[in-house]
Write a protein that holds these residues in place. Structure first.
Motif, PDB file in Angstrom:
ATOM      1  N   LYS A  88       0.855  -1.195   0.000  1.00 56.47           N
ATOM      2  CA  LYS A  88       0.000   0.000   0.000  1.00 56.47           C
ATOM      3  C   LYS A  88       0.889   1.242   0.000  1.00 56.47           C
ATOM      4  CE  LYS A  88      -3.736  -2.382   2.202  1.00 56.47           C
ATOM      5  NZ  LYS A  88      -4.378  -2.734   3.436  1.00 56.47           N
ATOM      6  N   SER A  89       1.776   1.286  -0.968  1.00 56.35           N
ATOM      7  CA  SER A  89       2.798   2.325  -1.024  1.00 56.35           C
ATOM      8  C   SER A  89       2.255   3.709  -1.346  1.00 56.35           C
ATOM      9  CB  SER A  89       3.855   1.947  -2.061  1.00 56.35           C
ATOM     10  OG  SER A  89       4.449   0.729  -1.701  1.00 56.35           O
ATOM     11  N   TRP A  90       1.083   3.779  -1.938  1.00 57.99           N
ATOM     12  CA  TRP A  90       0.541   5.079  -2.342  1.00 57.99           C
ATOM     13  C   TRP A  90       0.336   6.029  -1.169  1.00 57.99           C
ATOM     14  CZ3 TRP A  90      -2.206   0.493  -2.896  1.00 57.99           C
ATOM     15  CH2 TRP A  90      -3.274   0.313  -2.005  1.00 57.99           C
ATOM     16  N   PHE A  91       0.281   5.509   0.044  1.00 54.42           N
ATOM     17  CA  PHE A  91       0.133   6.375   1.218  1.00 54.42           C
ATOM     18  C   PHE A  91       1.422   7.128   1.557  1.00 54.42           C
ATOM     19  CE2 PHE A  91      -3.261   3.252   2.370  1.00 54.42           C
ATOM     20  CZ  PHE A  91      -4.312   4.153   2.384  1.00 54.42           C
ATOM     21  N   PHE A  92       2.559   6.669   1.021  1.00 58.82           N
ATOM     22  CA  PHE A  92       3.856   7.168   1.469  1.00 58.82           C
ATOM     23  C   PHE A  92       4.603   7.894   0.363  1.00 58.82           C
ATOM     24  CE2 PHE A  92       2.722   3.484   4.004  1.00 58.82           C
ATOM     25  CZ  PHE A  92       2.806   4.022   5.284  1.00 58.82           C
ATOM     26  N   ASN A  93       5.367   8.900   0.772  1.00 60.25           N
ATOM     27  CA  ASN A  93       6.210   9.638  -0.161  1.00 60.25           C
ATOM     28  C   ASN A  93       7.413   8.787  -0.538  1.00 60.25           C
ATOM     29  OD1 ASN A  93       4.471  11.782   0.275  1.00 60.25           O
ATOM     30  ND2 ASN A  93       5.836  12.818   1.700  1.00 60.25           N
ATOM     31  N   GLU A  94       7.812   8.906  -1.782  1.00 61.45           N
ATOM     32  CA  GLU A  94       8.990   8.187  -2.259  1.00 61.45           C
ATOM     33  C   GLU A  94      10.245   8.820  -1.666  1.00 61.45           C
ATOM     34  OE1 GLU A  94      10.896   6.986  -6.561  1.00 61.45           O
ATOM     35  OE2 GLU A  94       8.757   7.434  -6.428  1.00 61.45           O
ATOM     36  N   TYR A  95      11.215   8.000  -1.362  1.00 58.68           N
ATOM     37  CA  TYR A  95      12.502   8.494  -0.850  1.00 58.68           C
ATOM     38  C   TYR A  95      13.380   8.844  -2.046  1.00 58.68           C
ATOM     39  CZ  TYR A  95      17.079   8.612   1.371  1.00 58.68           C
ATOM     40  OH  TYR A  95      18.322   8.995   1.801  1.00 58.68           O
ATOM     41  N   THR A  96      13.820  10.081  -2.103  1.00 59.18           N
ATOM     42  CA  THR A  96      14.626  10.536  -3.235  1.00 59.18           C
ATOM     43  C   THR A  96      16.063  10.841  -2.833  1.00 59.18           C
ATOM     44  OG1 THR A  96      13.865  12.802  -2.863  1.00 59.18           O
ATOM     45  CG2 THR A  96      12.641  11.478  -4.483  1.00 59.18           C
ATOM     46  N   GLY A  97      16.423  10.552  -1.595  1.00 60.99           N
ATOM     47  CA  GLY A  97      17.780  10.813  -1.123  1.00 60.99           C
ATOM     48  C   GLY A  97      18.776   9.822  -1.700  1.00 60.99           C
ATOM     49  N   SER A  98      20.034  10.059  -1.394  1.00 66.04           N
ATOM     50  CA  SER A  98      21.090   9.190  -1.933  1.00 66.04           C
ATOM     51  C   SER A  98      21.637   8.208  -0.901  1.00 66.04           C
ATOM     52  CB  SER A  98      22.240  10.056  -2.461  1.00 66.04           C
ATOM     53  OG  SER A  98      22.760  10.846  -1.405  1.00 66.04           O
ATOM     54  N   GLN A  99      21.334   8.434   0.381  1.00 67.54           N
ATOM     55  CA  GLN A  99      21.850   7.543   1.424  1.00 67.54           C
ATOM     56  C   GLN A  99      20.884   6.386   1.633  1.00 67.54           C
ATOM     57  OE1 GLN A  99      22.759   9.494   5.100  1.00 67.54           O
ATOM     58  NE2 GLN A  99      23.446   7.618   6.087  1.00 67.54           N
ATOM     59  N   PRO A 100      21.304   5.152   1.348  1.00 67.54           N
ATOM     60  CA  PRO A 100      20.389   4.022   1.518  1.00 67.54           C
ATOM     61  C   PRO A 100      20.161   3.715   2.995  1.00 67.54           C
ATOM     62  CG  PRO A 100      22.561   3.233   0.953  1.00 67.54           C
ATOM     63  CD  PRO A 100      22.629   4.738   0.892  1.00 67.54           C
ATOM     64  N   SER A 101      19.030   3.084   3.266  1.00 67.18           N
ATOM     65  CA  SER A 101      18.731   2.662   4.631  1.00 67.18           C
ATOM     66  C   SER A 101      19.494   1.386   4.927  1.00 67.18           C
ATOM     67  CB  SER A 101      17.229   2.416   4.790  1.00 67.18           C
ATOM     68  OG  SER A 101      16.959   1.949   6.079  1.00 67.18           O
ATOM     69  N   VAL A 102      20.208   1.376   6.040  1.00 63.92           N
ATOM     70  CA  VAL A 102      20.959   0.185   6.431  1.00 63.92           C
ATOM     71  C   VAL A 102      20.467  -0.371   7.765  1.00 63.92           C
ATOM     72  CG1 VAL A 102      23.021   0.796   5.141  1.00 63.92           C
ATOM     73  CG2 VAL A 102      22.772   1.604   7.482  1.00 63.92           C
ATOM     74  N   GLU A 103      19.459   0.223   8.327  1.00 60.97           N
ATOM     75  CA  GLU A 103      18.903  -0.208   9.610  1.00 60.97           C
ATOM     76  C   GLU A 103      17.523  -0.818   9.403  1.00 60.97           C
ATOM     77  OE1 GLU A 103      20.329  -0.200  12.540  1.00 60.97           O
ATOM     78  OE2 GLU A 103      22.092   0.972  12.051  1.00 60.97           O
ATOM     79  N   ALA A 104      17.060  -1.555  10.380  1.00 58.91           N
ATOM     80  CA  ALA A 104      15.715  -2.115  10.339  1.00 58.91           C
ATOM     81  C   ALA A 104      14.692  -1.132  10.896  1.00 58.91           C
ATOM     82  CB  ALA A 104      15.649  -3.426  11.107  1.00 58.91           C
ATOM     83  N   VAL A 105      15.134  -0.149  11.681  1.00 59.84           N
ATOM     84  CA  VAL A 105      14.242   0.919  12.124  1.00 59.84           C
ATOM     85  C   VAL A 105      14.363   2.020  11.084  1.00 59.84           C
ATOM     86  CG1 VAL A 105      13.721   2.626  13.904  1.00 59.84           C
ATOM     87  CG2 VAL A 105      14.476   0.353  14.570  1.00 59.84           C
ATOM     88  N   VAL A 106      13.230   2.365  10.468  1.00 63.43           N
ATOM     89  CA  VAL A 106      13.230   3.321   9.365  1.00 63.43           C
ATOM     90  C   VAL A 106      12.153   4.374   9.574  1.00 63.43           C
ATOM     91  CG1 VAL A 106      14.125   1.632   7.707  1.00 63.43           C
ATOM     92  CG2 VAL A 106      11.652   1.906   7.984  1.00 63.43           C
ATOM     93  N   LYS A 107      12.212   5.407   8.753  1.00 67.19           N
ATOM     94  CA  LYS A 107      11.180   6.436   8.736  1.00 67.19           C
ATOM     95  C   LYS A 107      10.315   6.215   7.506  1.00 67.19           C
ATOM     96  CE  LYS A 107      12.940   9.806  11.669  1.00 67.19           C
ATOM     97  NZ  LYS A 107      12.345   9.443  12.911  1.00 67.19           N
TER      98      LYS A 107
END
Length: 176
Positions: free
Chosen positions: A94-113
């Motif tokens: 249900k991704s349409w609820f969320f803004n796409e991440y456009t940054g360059s730093q990938p997520s490396v943790e399991a706790v995310v925003k």
């Protein structure tokens, strides 16, 4: 840390219409997951398995590395994450609820925003594949849009391009 026990039992409670975890004679955890969301496996084999216990311990130890939650909160998060990982039916993203991440730093943790049109909140990735992740809401209430929200510990599946990394500079890690 509340140590897993072979006496722990999952219960699909028809009175509460929820998945419960019976921890002992005096304590049960009521999850937010309705019976219709559960796999048949949890009903046929209600034992808290070795796989359940290993994942619970892994999540607990991971979250304990952050100086954010109390031991009781970590236990509750880890047990709900275990229920989601092993006992919830697969859901569509249900991704349409969320803004796409456009940054360059990938997520490396399991706790995310995750960032919806209404707010930003912390989530725990419970299950991950190359395209999408199942995330557990760690906020008390997360507003998806003007009409819908996720209660604490509810799960949602999203495409990985919606995952925003946490700012590790703002999170203190425990040191040995």
């Amino acid at each position: 840390m509340l140590q897993a026990s072979k006496q722990w039992q999952w219960i699909a409670c028809p009175n509460k219409n929820r998945l419960l975890l019976d921890l002992n004679d005096e304590m049960q955890l009521c999850t937010p997951y309705k019976i219709r969301q559960l796999t048949d496996l949890v009903i046929k084999n209600p034992n808290f398995s070795l796989e359940d216990a290993a994942f619970y311990e892994q999540v607990y130890n991971y979250l304990d590395g952050f100086e954010i939650w109390s031991g009781a909160q970590i236990c509750q998060i880890a047990l709900n994450a275990t229920a989601v990982k092993f006992h919830l039916k697969p859901v569509l993203a249900k991704s349409w609820f969320f803004n796409e991440y456009t940054g360059s730093q990938p997520s490396v943790e399991a706790v995310v925003k995750l960032v919806s049109k209404a707010q930003t909140g912390d989530f725990l990735i419970v299950d991950h594949c190359s395209d999408a992740s199942v995330c557990l809401n760690l906020s008390e209430n997360f507003q998806l849009d003007e009409n819908l929200s996720l209660a604490q510990f509810e799960a949602i599946k999203i495409l990985n391009n919606r995952v925003h990394p946490i700012l590790t500079q703002q999170i203190k890690f425990k040191t040995a």
